[in-house]
Design a protein around this motif. Structure first.
Motif, PDB file in Angstrom:
ATOM      1  N   SER A 155      22.074 -46.189 -31.404  1.00 39.15           N
ATOM      2  CA  SER A 155      20.803 -46.907 -31.209  1.00 39.15           C
ATOM      3  C   SER A 155      19.842 -46.713 -32.390  1.00 39.15           C
ATOM      4  O   SER A 155      18.736 -47.233 -32.379  1.00 39.15           O
ATOM      5  CB  SER A 155      20.128 -46.423 -29.925  1.00 39.15           C
ATOM      6  N   GLY A 197      14.762 -32.431 -32.810  1.00 39.50           N
ATOM      7  CA  GLY A 197      14.952 -33.768 -32.255  1.00 39.50           C
ATOM      8  C   GLY A 197      13.915 -34.065 -31.178  1.00 39.50           C
ATOM      9  O   GLY A 197      13.259 -33.144 -30.647  1.00 39.50           O
ATOM     10  N   SER A 198      13.774 -35.333 -30.862  1.00 35.85           N
ATOM     11  CA  SER A 198      12.832 -35.682 -29.795  1.00 35.85           C
ATOM     12  C   SER A 198      13.438 -35.328 -28.440  1.00 35.85           C
ATOM     13  O   SER A 198      12.733 -35.284 -27.434  1.00 35.85           O
ATOM     14  CB  SER A 198      12.453 -37.150 -29.871  1.00 35.85           C
ATOM     15  N   SER A 199      14.749 -35.058 -28.410  1.00 41.75           N
ATOM     16  CA  SER A 199      15.339 -34.636 -27.135  1.00 41.75           C
ATOM     17  C   SER A 199      14.815 -33.253 -26.740  1.00 41.75           C
ATOM     18  O   SER A 199      14.504 -33.022 -25.568  1.00 41.75           O
ATOM     19  CB  SER A 199      16.868 -34.643 -27.204  1.00 41.75           C
ATOM     20  N   ASN A 204      11.356 -33.784 -25.421  1.00 39.74           N
ATOM     21  CA  ASN A 204      11.329 -34.241 -24.019  1.00 39.74           C
ATOM     22  C   ASN A 204      11.546 -33.077 -23.060  1.00 39.74           C
ATOM     23  O   ASN A 204      10.883 -32.964 -22.030  1.00 39.74           O
ATOM     24  CB  ASN A 204      12.428 -35.292 -23.783  1.00 39.74           C
ATOM     25  N   CYS A 212       8.708 -45.178 -22.131  1.00 41.12           N
ATOM     26  CA  CYS A 212       9.455 -45.200 -23.391  1.00 41.12           C
ATOM     27  C   CYS A 212       9.003 -46.464 -24.125  1.00 41.12           C
ATOM     28  O   CYS A 212       9.303 -47.575 -23.694  1.00 41.12           O
ATOM     29  CB  CYS A 212      10.958 -45.235 -23.093  1.00 41.12           C
ATOM     30  N   ASN A 240      13.947 -48.077 -25.015  1.00 30.92           N
ATOM     31  CA  ASN A 240      15.401 -48.013 -25.078  1.00 30.92           C
ATOM     32  C   ASN A 240      15.886 -48.198 -23.645  1.00 30.92           C
ATOM     33  O   ASN A 240      15.487 -47.401 -22.787  1.00 30.92           O
ATOM     34  CB  ASN A 240      15.837 -46.645 -25.620  1.00 30.92           C
ATOM     35  N   ASP A 293       7.608 -41.495 -24.679  1.00 33.41           N
ATOM     36  CA  ASP A 293       8.655 -41.296 -25.682  1.00 33.41           C
ATOM     37  C   ASP A 293       8.489 -42.416 -26.703  1.00 33.41           C
ATOM     38  O   ASP A 293       8.776 -43.577 -26.421  1.00 33.41           O
ATOM     39  CB  ASP A 293      10.023 -41.369 -24.976  1.00 33.41           C
ATOM     40  N   SER A 298      14.914 -39.429 -36.009  1.00 34.25           N
ATOM     41  CA  SER A 298      16.299 -39.846 -35.734  1.00 34.25           C
ATOM     42  C   SER A 298      16.495 -41.348 -35.714  1.00 34.25           C
ATOM     43  O   SER A 298      17.572 -41.834 -36.036  1.00 34.25           O
ATOM     44  CB  SER A 298      16.762 -39.316 -34.377  1.00 34.25           C
ATOM     45  N   LYS A 299      15.490 -42.094 -35.275  1.00 33.05           N
ATOM     46  CA  LYS A 299      15.711 -43.514 -35.003  1.00 33.05           C
ATOM     47  C   LYS A 299      15.094 -44.379 -36.096  1.00 33.05           C
ATOM     48  O   LYS A 299      15.799 -44.845 -36.973  1.00 33.05           O
ATOM     49  CB  LYS A 299      15.142 -43.873 -33.624  1.00 33.05           C
ATOM     50  N   ARG A 347      17.645 -33.612 -37.308  1.00 33.66           N
ATOM     51  CA  ARG A 347      17.213 -33.105 -36.005  1.00 33.66           C
ATOM     52  C   ARG A 347      15.732 -32.722 -36.029  1.00 33.66           C
ATOM     53  O   ARG A 347      15.350 -31.616 -35.595  1.00 33.66           O
ATOM     54  CB  ARG A 347      18.069 -31.900 -35.532  1.00 33.66           C
TER      55      ARG A 347
HETATM   56  C1  LIG Z   1      14.381 -42.941 -26.206  1.00 32.49           C
HETATM   57  C2  LIG Z   1      15.040 -41.745 -26.811  1.00 32.49           C
HETATM   58  N1  LIG Z   1      14.404 -40.568 -26.824  1.00 32.49           N
HETATM   59  C3  LIG Z   1      14.944 -39.476 -27.353  1.00 32.49           C
HETATM   60  C4  LIG Z   1      16.204 -39.509 -27.919  1.00 32.49           C
HETATM   61  C5  LIG Z   1      16.764 -38.260 -28.537  1.00 32.49           C
HETATM   62  O1  LIG Z   1      16.871 -38.418 -29.917  1.00 32.49           O
HETATM   63  P1  LIG Z   1      16.782 -37.248 -30.978  1.00 32.49           P
HETATM   64  O2  LIG Z   1      16.897 -35.968 -30.256  1.00 32.49           O
HETATM   65  O3  LIG Z   1      17.884 -37.486 -31.937  1.00 32.49           O
HETATM   66  O4  LIG Z   1      15.422 -37.404 -31.637  1.00 32.49           O
HETATM   67  C6  LIG Z   1      16.921 -40.707 -27.923  1.00 32.49           C
HETATM   68  C7  LIG Z   1      18.300 -40.773 -28.462  1.00 32.49           C
HETATM   69  O5  LIG Z   1      19.014 -41.732 -28.349  1.00 32.49           O
HETATM   70  C8  LIG Z   1      16.318 -41.863 -27.371  1.00 32.49           C
HETATM   71  O6  LIG Z   1      16.944 -43.045 -27.370  1.00 32.49           O
END
Ligand SMILES: Cc1ncc(COP(=O)(O)O)c(C=O)c1O
Length: 372
Positions: free
Chosen positions: A26, A82-84, A87, A154, A158, A186, A216-217, A225
């Motif tokens: 994505s 990362g944004s994960s 979150n 979001c 996504n 997000d 990341s995106k 990361r």
């Molecule tokens: C909406 C959204 N948030 C968070 C993430 C996590 O991404 P990352 O940890 O690579 O920043 C993704 C990954 O696909 C995402 O689509």
């Protein structure tokens, strides 16, 4: 184990490197170090001291991130892996067992899974496809209650690529304010708008707002990361307590390269390269889809590296994805991962020839099995 299986991530991790054409990605085709950095910058990496560094994010990096938002400074920013991770930390900082979490659906399902694991009550608030994915504000008004702790959004979305209008954002703020709930947005796809106009952030619109962001995106640097949280200073100080437990810090090399990537000129170069790719690829994918007439239905995305497509075939989306992967070595993301069968998500941020190669394989498969 008490946490729901995060199907969307796991299925990608399992198969994305085993196929000829991975169309589940994505984000954008990632930069190499040589493409991103000058010779001098690459050489300077040789002198970098490989310590922990500043564990909530280097000061130069947090300065650059803070400038992407209204009225923020370094203390409003926490740098994460990362944004994960952002979150994960945000949920643990804001939520407690029994809290109500209202979440925009469809969505990247990470927050939903974490909230369930924490014993929160999850409620879906829908984007409506027949209205071009415009959200149902009346539904949100009906869903909120005095127990609502967080509205999780979001934006850009996504998988649909929908972007909220200023009016919709103001209305969400007003609804959140009516029950004193937090807005957590997000915003990792912010910067990947097809029209080149960077979306407003929720930051600055309301006191109880926290957002994420990351490289990341929109920035095509997933391997670094680097993600972040931005919010009120006291809350960001609280997130540090969780960050000490999750990973202590993002890597020092990543902090350093992220500082370079967010220099204003470099940042614009990166975003422009990715936006051009996105517009060009989207047109090619739309041409391909339109060739099949009524078989595929879609709303063109306004941002992000993907398009969410409904298909009119009598086959379950996970089965469709598995069959294409095994028979044709092309990997698409099943709508089932978003709880929406009869859809699939196609990544449109990769190199055009690669995407077209994958679509050729799908074309051959559709002909063989469905005579289309
Ligand atoms: C909406 C959204 N948030 C968070 C993430 C996590 O991404 P990352 O940890 O690579 O920043 C993704 C990954 O696909 C995402 O689509």
């Amino acid at each position: 184990m008490n946490i729901p299986f995060f199907e969307l991530e796991r299925v990608q991790s399992l198969f994305e490197n085993t196929v000829d054409f991975n169309l589940t990605e994505s984000g954008f085709h990632p930069f190499t170090m040589n493409e991103l950095l000058s010779e001098v910058e690459i050489e300077s990496l040789g002198n970098l001291v490989l310590g922990y560094g500043q564990t909530n994010g280097s000061i130069p990096l947090r300065i650059k991130i803070s400038k992407l938002y209204n009225s923020c400074d370094t203390e409003n920013v926490m740098v994460t892996n990362g944004s994960s991770e952002a979150n994960f930390i945000a949920c643990h900082t804001l939520l407690e067992k029994g809290d109500e979490v209202i979440m925009m659906i469809p969505n990247y399902m990470q927050i939903w899974g974490i909230a369930e694991e924490m014993g929160c009550i999850t409620k879906a608030w829908h984007l409506i496809e027949k209205n071009d994915w415009v959200p149902d504000m009346d539904e949100l008004r009906e869903l909120v209650s005095p127990k609502t702790r967080m509205i999780a959004i979001c934006n850009p979305n996504n998988p649909t690529g929908y972007t909220l209008t200023s009016e919709e954002m103001k209305e969400i703020v007003e609804i959140a304010g009516s029950v004193d709930a937090w807005i957590y947005c997000d915003e990792v796809y912010r910067g990947a708008e097809l029209n080149g106009q960077t979306l407003e952030s929720f930051i600055g619109m309301y006191d109880k707002v926290m957002v994420n962001g990351g490289l990341s995106k929109a920035y095509a640097l997933s391997g670094l990361r680097i993600g972040w949280l931005v919010g009120p200073k006291e809350l960001i100080a609280d997130t540090w307590a969780y960050h000490d437990y999750t990973s202590i810090t993002a890597g020092i090399i990543s902090n350093y390269i992220a500082e370079i990537a967010l220099q204003p000129v470099k940042r614009m170069e990166i975003l422009t390269r990715n936006r051009n790719m996105l517009n060009d690829n989207l047109q090619s994918v739309i041409n391909w889809l339109n060739h099949y007439g009524d078989l595929f239905e879609y709303v063109p995305p306004k941002a992000g590296g993907m398009i969410f497509i409904k298909y009119n075939l009598r086959i379950n989306s996970s089965e469709l994805a598995k069959w294409l992967r095994l028979e044709k070595s092309v990997f698409i993301l099943a709508g089932d991962c978003f709880g929406m069968d009869s859809y699939f998500r196609l990544g449109i941020g990769q190199q055009k020839q690669y995407i077209l190669g994958g679509l050729e394989r799908i074309k051959a498969a559709l002909k063989e099995r469905f005579n289309l």
